[in-house]
Design an enzyme around this catalytic site. Sequence first.
Site, PDB file in Angstrom:
ATOM      1  N   ASP A  38       1.642  -0.912  11.773  1.00 12.24           N
ATOM      2  CA  ASP A  38       0.094  -1.297  11.275  1.00 12.24           C
ATOM      3  C   ASP A  38      -0.274  -2.886  11.420  1.00 12.24           C
ATOM      4  O   ASP A  38      -1.307  -3.252  11.496  1.00 12.24           O
ATOM      5  CB  ASP A  38      -0.023  -1.205   9.697  1.00 12.24           C
ATOM      6  CG  ASP A  38       0.085   0.165   9.236  1.00 12.24           C
ATOM      7  OD1 ASP A  38      -0.297   0.955  10.096  1.00 12.24           O
ATOM      8  OD2 ASP A  38       0.606   0.362   8.294  1.00 12.24           O
ATOM      9  N   SER A  89       6.811   9.503  11.972  1.00 10.38           N
ATOM     10  CA  SER A  89       5.578   9.271  11.092  1.00 10.38           C
ATOM     11  C   SER A  89       6.170   9.259   9.567  1.00 10.38           C
ATOM     12  O   SER A  89       6.774  10.340   9.234  1.00 10.38           O
ATOM     13  CB  SER A  89       4.499  10.268  11.219  1.00 10.38           C
ATOM     14  OG  SER A  89       3.752  10.445  10.158  1.00 10.38           O
ATOM     15  N   GLN A 107       4.441   9.417   7.098  1.00 11.50           N
ATOM     16  CA  GLN A 107       3.593  10.138   6.421  1.00 11.50           C
ATOM     17  C   GLN A 107       4.292  11.620   6.343  1.00 11.50           C
ATOM     18  O   GLN A 107       4.097  12.633   5.434  1.00 11.50           O
ATOM     19  CB  GLN A 107       2.167  10.038   6.925  1.00 11.50           C
ATOM     20  CG  GLN A 107       1.567   8.512   6.534  1.00 11.50           C
ATOM     21  CD  GLN A 107       0.342   8.508   7.140  1.00 11.50           C
ATOM     22  OE1 GLN A 107      -0.305   9.152   7.724  1.00 11.50           O
ATOM     23  NE2 GLN A 107      -0.322   7.162   6.626  1.00 11.50           N
ATOM     24  N   LYS A 116       0.795  -1.202  -0.051  1.00 16.04           N
ATOM     25  CA  LYS A 116       0.145  -0.020  -0.025  1.00 16.04           C
ATOM     26  C   LYS A 116       0.984   1.402   0.027  1.00 16.04           C
ATOM     27  O   LYS A 116       0.707   2.275  -0.751  1.00 16.04           O
ATOM     28  CB  LYS A 116      -0.822  -0.088   1.331  1.00 16.04           C
ATOM     29  CG  LYS A 116      -1.857   1.193   1.306  1.00 16.04           C
ATOM     30  CD  LYS A 116      -3.307   0.935   2.267  1.00 16.04           C
ATOM     31  CE  LYS A 116      -3.143   0.647   3.629  1.00 16.04           C
ATOM     32  NZ  LYS A 116      -2.974   2.167   4.216  1.00 16.04           N
ATOM     33  N   ARG A 155      -8.771  12.643  12.191  1.00 19.72           N
ATOM     34  CA  ARG A 155      -7.320  12.229  12.306  1.00 19.72           C
ATOM     35  C   ARG A 155      -6.374  13.571  12.296  1.00 19.72           C
ATOM     36  O   ARG A 155      -6.887  14.565  11.398  1.00 19.72           O
ATOM     37  CB  ARG A 155      -7.050  11.062  11.377  1.00 19.72           C
ATOM     38  CG  ARG A 155      -7.843   9.837  11.839  1.00 19.72           C
ATOM     39  CD  ARG A 155      -7.341   8.668  10.721  1.00 19.72           C
ATOM     40  NE  ARG A 155      -5.952   8.645  10.982  1.00 19.72           N
ATOM     41  CZ  ARG A 155      -5.118   7.675  10.269  1.00 19.72           C
ATOM     42  NH1 ARG A 155      -5.913   7.009   8.903  1.00 19.72           N
ATOM     43  NH2 ARG A 155      -4.068   7.253  10.271  1.00 19.72           N
ATOM     44  N   ARG A 212      -6.708   1.992  17.621  1.00 13.59           N
ATOM     45  CA  ARG A 212      -6.785   0.601  17.443  1.00 13.59           C
ATOM     46  C   ARG A 212      -6.616   0.021  19.281  1.00 13.59           C
ATOM     47  O   ARG A 212      -6.650  -1.144  19.089  1.00 13.59           O
ATOM     48  CB  ARG A 212      -5.535   0.355  16.656  1.00 13.59           C
ATOM     49  CG  ARG A 212      -5.981   0.512  15.013  1.00 13.59           C
ATOM     50  CD  ARG A 212      -4.991   0.439  14.183  1.00 13.59           C
ATOM     51  NE  ARG A 212      -5.906   0.313  12.924  1.00 13.59           N
ATOM     52  CZ  ARG A 212      -4.796   0.356  11.577  1.00 13.59           C
ATOM     53  NH1 ARG A 212      -3.688   0.318  11.490  1.00 13.59           N
ATOM     54  NH2 ARG A 212      -5.600   0.417  10.563  1.00 13.59           N
ATOM     55  N   ARG A 239       3.092   5.906  -3.229  1.00 13.95           N
ATOM     56  CA  ARG A 239       4.208   6.565  -3.706  1.00 13.95           C
ATOM     57  C   ARG A 239       4.577   6.717  -5.220  1.00 13.95           C
ATOM     58  O   ARG A 239       4.913   7.707  -5.744  1.00 13.95           O
ATOM     59  CB  ARG A 239       5.526   6.237  -2.864  1.00 13.95           C
ATOM     60  CG  ARG A 239       5.475   7.033  -1.278  1.00 13.95           C
ATOM     61  CD  ARG A 239       6.292   5.693  -0.540  1.00 13.95           C
ATOM     62  NE  ARG A 239       6.222   6.614   1.024  1.00 13.95           N
ATOM     63  CZ  ARG A 239       5.495   6.257   1.806  1.00 13.95           C
ATOM     64  NH1 ARG A 239       4.165   5.715   1.521  1.00 13.95           N
ATOM     65  NH2 ARG A 239       5.466   6.833   3.021  1.00 13.95           N
TER      66      ARG A 239
HETATM   67  C1  S3P Z   1       2.247   5.001   6.265  1.00 13.09           C
HETATM   68  C2  S3P Z   1       2.878   5.397   7.287  1.00 13.09           C
HETATM   69  C3  S3P Z   1       2.329   4.990   8.464  1.00 13.09           C
HETATM   70  C4  S3P Z   1       1.164   3.832   8.492  1.00 13.09           C
HETATM   71  C5  S3P Z   1       0.358   4.016   7.370  1.00 13.09           C
HETATM   72  C6  S3P Z   1       1.419   4.054   6.022  1.00 13.09           C
HETATM   73  C7  S3P Z   1       2.891   5.297   5.025  1.00 13.09           C
HETATM   74  O1  S3P Z   1       1.692   6.138   9.299  1.00 13.09           O
HETATM   75  O2  S3P Z   1       0.654   3.674   9.717  1.00 13.09           O
HETATM   76  O3  S3P Z   1      -0.609   2.731   7.450  1.00 13.09           O
HETATM   77  O4  S3P Z   1       2.457   4.903   3.824  1.00 13.09           O
HETATM   78  O5  S3P Z   1       3.721   6.550   5.071  1.00 13.09           O
HETATM   79  P1  S3P Z   1       2.265   7.262  10.082  1.00 13.09           P
HETATM   80  O6  S3P Z   1       3.271   7.812   9.076  1.00 13.09           O
HETATM   81  O7  S3P Z   1       1.139   8.055  10.588  1.00 13.09           O
HETATM   82  O8  S3P Z   1       2.820   6.399  11.273  1.00 13.09           O
END
Ligand code: S3P
Length: 443
Positions: A323, A172, A174, A26, A129, A354, A31
């Site tokens: 995750d 994170s 993200q 995913k 969120r 969670r 990306r």
């Molecule tokens: C992800 C980063 C994680 C993960 C998410 C996918 C990503 O989140 O929980 O399912 O693809 O960068 P966080 O960056 O908020 O930890």
Amino acid sequence: MNVGGTLIAGPAKTGLSGKVSVPGDKSMSHRAVMLAALADGTTEIHGFLPGEDCLATAEMFVQMGVSIDWLNNEKTSLRVHGVGLHGLKKPSNTLDAGNSGTCVRLMMGVFAGQDFDVTVTGDASLQVRPMQRVADPVRNMGAVVEGEGDLLPLTIQGGKLKAIQHVSKVASAQVKSCVLLAALYAEGETTVSEPRPTRDHTERMLPLFGQPVSVDDDGLIRLNPTGKLTAPSEPVYIPADPSSATFFAVAASLVKDSDITLERIGMNPLRNGWKRILSGMNGDMSLQNEALVGEESVADIHVVYRGLNGVKVNPADVPDAIDEFPVLFAAASLAQGEFVLSEAEELRVKESDRIAVMAEALQLAGANIAEKPDGAVIVGGLLQGNCTVDARGDHRIAMAMAVAAQCAESEMTIENAAAIATSFPDFVPLAQSLGMNVRWSEK
Ligand code: S3P
């Protein structure tokens, strides 16, 4: 939120057996489509995850003028006709990230670099969120972000960006990736540091598109923008998602007489926390056919049943398994002894809380689990099942409870499980092919 959809699960009638390929990763699918859309030239992608989350990202680019050819009905192969860093067009409508935090948080970095404004929203779960973690750094770079309490819907007015030295308070990927994407548009070198290393797919993939990223010995990430991305001449191949594989690895570790093989799973060390934790719980896993796919390593994972025990999770492993805790909680509630998780408060701001939602569901099934503000303590034993639990529209909760049910004494009903389609649309048929007892309710 993705409500509805009821699963009936467990107990397993026999050991699990067989070989399966779980869908594409995913994180990497998001990306790949992002970098391909922003590159000059056409990129072919294979192994794309056709889940709702990644399709939402692809659709955002279509709304901004990028054309995408799907090369098969399953939507696992595609050709993206990149428009270059400055070729996106202002969308005529609000963009919708659905349930996907990765989509919206990474795209905030892209929106920050545009010379038009974008309004972006998501489903009920995504609207609560936290987005301040990405709104603040792109504001520091020069974008304007407006929205009540920094929650979705947000309007981003991009502009001329300046480089920043971002010190992230949360571990994170993200947040890190949002800043790196915005950095493509900034003047000068942007750096990002994080409290603990997180998945590095953005750093590994950007060089395939001609944009170097360097990482200092202390983990500081540096990006000096070259001013453009270039479509790679070879297709981008995406490995199978370790986060999806974990459901079957845990099920096979729990159900007596199981012996399964999970093919070509991504082995990135920053995604492998689940394997270290499951091995620490006595899980029997071995690797075969190790190989490199682009900048990522893959291997087949052979999993054989061996009763599990509890473990105290090393906090350093938390980001690498972030995750996988719903299904590791399921494993812990059926293992011998105590499982202790701490420093994992991020779990409370995922697609659901969670820690709370897994504690409620597992307690209904008969588990001994105590919630902590930043984790949980689980004393393993038997699960009675014979209950109805609510997955609260969170894909990983639904699949984790379906795995727990395989070793319960009687069947479980799992409501609001339709969100499985966000990350693993074929979970039920693949689980059935291995011998798991799970089906969608007809009602
Ligand atoms: C992800 C980063 C994680 C993960 C998410 C996918 C990503 O989140 O929980 O399912 O693809 O960068 P966080 O960056 O908020 O930890």
